[in-house]
Scaffold this motif. Structure first.
Motif, PDB file in Angstrom:
ATOM      1  N   ARG A  90       0.813  -1.201   0.000  1.00  0.00           N
ATOM      2  CA  ARG A  90       0.000   0.000   0.000  1.00  0.00           C
ATOM      3  C   ARG A  90       0.852   1.259   0.000  1.00  0.00           C
ATOM      4  O   ARG A  90       0.493   2.264  -0.578  1.00  0.00           O
ATOM      5  N   VAL A  91       1.999   1.209   0.638  1.00  0.00           N
ATOM      6  CA  VAL A  91       2.910   2.353   0.653  1.00  0.00           C
ATOM      7  C   VAL A  91       3.501   2.576  -0.741  1.00  0.00           C
ATOM      8  O   VAL A  91       3.632   3.710  -1.197  1.00  0.00           O
ATOM      9  N   ASP A  92       3.844   1.484  -1.423  1.00  0.00           N
ATOM     10  CA  ASP A  92       4.542   1.565  -2.710  1.00  0.00           C
ATOM     11  C   ASP A  92       3.629   1.793  -3.914  1.00  0.00           C
ATOM     12  O   ASP A  92       4.114   2.011  -5.014  1.00  0.00           O
ATOM     13  N   ARG A  93       2.336   1.745  -3.731  1.00  0.00           N
ATOM     14  CA  ARG A  93       1.430   1.847  -4.886  1.00  0.00           C
ATOM     15  C   ARG A  93       1.350   3.258  -5.441  1.00  0.00           C
ATOM     16  O   ARG A  93       1.703   4.234  -4.787  1.00  0.00           O
ATOM     17  N   GLU A  94       0.859   3.326  -6.654  1.00  0.00           N
ATOM     18  CA  GLU A  94       0.633   4.616  -7.306  1.00  0.00           C
ATOM     19  C   GLU A  94      -0.517   5.339  -6.587  1.00  0.00           C
ATOM     20  O   GLU A  94      -1.472   4.699  -6.148  1.00  0.00           O
ATOM     21  N   PRO A  95      -0.459   6.640  -6.490  1.00  0.00           N
ATOM     22  CA  PRO A  95      -1.553   7.387  -5.846  1.00  0.00           C
ATOM     23  C   PRO A  95      -2.884   7.126  -6.552  1.00  0.00           C
ATOM     24  O   PRO A  95      -2.953   7.102  -7.777  1.00  0.00           O
ATOM     25  N   GLY A  96      -3.917   6.929  -5.776  1.00  0.00           N
ATOM     26  CA  GLY A  96      -5.256   6.728  -6.323  1.00  0.00           C
ATOM     27  C   GLY A  96      -5.572   5.320  -6.762  1.00  0.00           C
ATOM     28  O   GLY A  96      -6.693   5.039  -7.172  1.00  0.00           O
ATOM     29  N   VAL A  97      -4.598   4.402  -6.686  1.00  0.00           N
ATOM     30  CA  VAL A  97      -4.833   3.020  -7.102  1.00  0.00           C
ATOM     31  C   VAL A  97      -5.488   2.259  -5.956  1.00  0.00           C
ATOM     32  O   VAL A  97      -5.017   2.291  -4.821  1.00  0.00           O
ATOM     33  N   VAL A  98      -6.583   1.578  -6.255  1.00  0.00           N
ATOM     34  CA  VAL A  98      -7.277   0.759  -5.261  1.00  0.00           C
ATOM     35  C   VAL A  98      -6.656  -0.630  -5.293  1.00  0.00           C
ATOM     36  O   VAL A  98      -6.525  -1.231  -6.356  1.00  0.00           O
ATOM     37  N   MET A  99      -6.250  -1.135  -4.133  1.00  0.00           N
ATOM     38  CA  MET A  99      -5.568  -2.432  -4.080  1.00  0.00           C
ATOM     39  C   MET A  99      -6.541  -3.607  -4.193  1.00  0.00           C
ATOM     40  O   MET A  99      -6.211  -4.629  -4.753  1.00  0.00           O
ATOM     41  N   GLY A 100      -7.736  -3.474  -3.639  1.00  0.00           N
ATOM     42  CA  GLY A 100      -8.716  -4.555  -3.707  1.00  0.00           C
ATOM     43  C   GLY A 100      -9.606  -4.415  -4.935  1.00  0.00           C
ATOM     44  O   GLY A 100      -9.381  -3.568  -5.796  1.00  0.00           O
ATOM     45  N   ALA A 101     -10.628  -5.257  -4.990  1.00  0.00           N
ATOM     46  CA  ALA A 101     -11.618  -5.151  -6.070  1.00  0.00           C
ATOM     47  C   ALA A 101     -12.420  -3.873  -5.834  1.00  0.00           C
ATOM     48  O   ALA A 101     -12.988  -3.693  -4.757  1.00  0.00           O
ATOM     49  N   PRO A 102     -12.469  -2.983  -6.809  1.00  0.00           N
ATOM     50  CA  PRO A 102     -13.119  -1.683  -6.583  1.00  0.00           C
ATOM     51  C   PRO A 102     -14.637  -1.789  -6.509  1.00  0.00           C
ATOM     52  O   PRO A 102     -15.248  -2.679  -7.084  1.00  0.00           O
ATOM     53  N   TYR A 103     -15.205  -0.856  -5.764  1.00  0.00           N
ATOM     54  CA  TYR A 103     -16.667  -0.740  -5.701  1.00  0.00           C
ATOM     55  C   TYR A 103     -17.177   0.183  -6.801  1.00  0.00           C
ATOM     56  O   TYR A 103     -18.353   0.195  -7.107  1.00  0.00           O
TER      57      TYR A 103
END
Length: 194
Positions: A90-103
């Motif tokens: 979660r720290v390394d991800r791109e800003p605004g990227v949802v890690m789980g399945a999005p709603y």
């Protein structure tokens, strides 16, 4: 309605009821494996018996390991390692990227980071509160990211869910679609959504 409330045992027996459900699922799995093994035994094919026996062993093993008693245990060390990997991803991800399945709803995705692997998400509410719409929104958002979706509804047939999905994806108002009074622009949006 009062008799239904009186007949309910409450949460005290929840664990036992869950065990019963798990046991029955295990029995069905074992029965399915037995039927498949029987079919292997009477199969008249050119496959050697040893190959069919190996497949039978595999089927039986899968049925046996599907029970709740054989769920994999995790050490505290392994759980800690997984938690650290989770946090670092979660720290390394791109800003605004949802890690789980999005709603598919930004405020909900921001608050929850989407639905995570292995989570059971229950959408509950009174009639006409938007449960089906939220579920369909999440299904469409997940499918758009390349995820696979199985959507079960006891409220409406698949064609009605598809109609809502077409409206949602294309942006054509559902009321206009249902009334059969779409403008040319709405019909174009409907076609694009389909």
């Amino acid at each position: 309605i009062a008799s239904i409330v009186d007949a309910t045992t409450g949460g005290a027996m929840a664990r036992r009821y869950a065990e019963i459900v798990i046991d029955r699922a295990g029995e069905r799995s074992l029965l399915a494996a037995a039927e498949a093994i029987r079919a292997l035994a009477v199969e008249s094919s050119i496959r050697p018996l040893s190959e069919r026996q190996a497949e039978a062993c595999s089927l039986l093993s899968e049925a046996a390991t599907g029970s709740a008693d054989t769920l994999p245990s995790v050490t505290a060390e392994e759980a800690t390692r997984q938690a650290i990997e989770y946090a670092m991803a979660r720290v390394d991800r791109e800003p605004g990227v949802v890690m789980g399945a999005p709603y598919g709803l930004k405020p909900l995705d921001d608050a929850t980071d989407g639905a995570g692997d292995g989570e059971l998400i229950v959408i509950a509410g009174r009639t006409s509160m938007g449960k089906s719409v939220l579920g369909l929104q999440a299904a469409v958002a997940t499918a758009r990211t390349g995820g696979h979706v199985a959507y079960f509804s006891f409220e409406m047939p698949a064609s009605q869910l598809a109609l809502r999905g077409i409206s949602m994806v294309g942006g054509a108002p559902l009321s206009a679609i249902k009334a059969g009074r779409m403008t040319d622009e709405q019909y174009t949006r409907f076609s694009a959504g389909a």
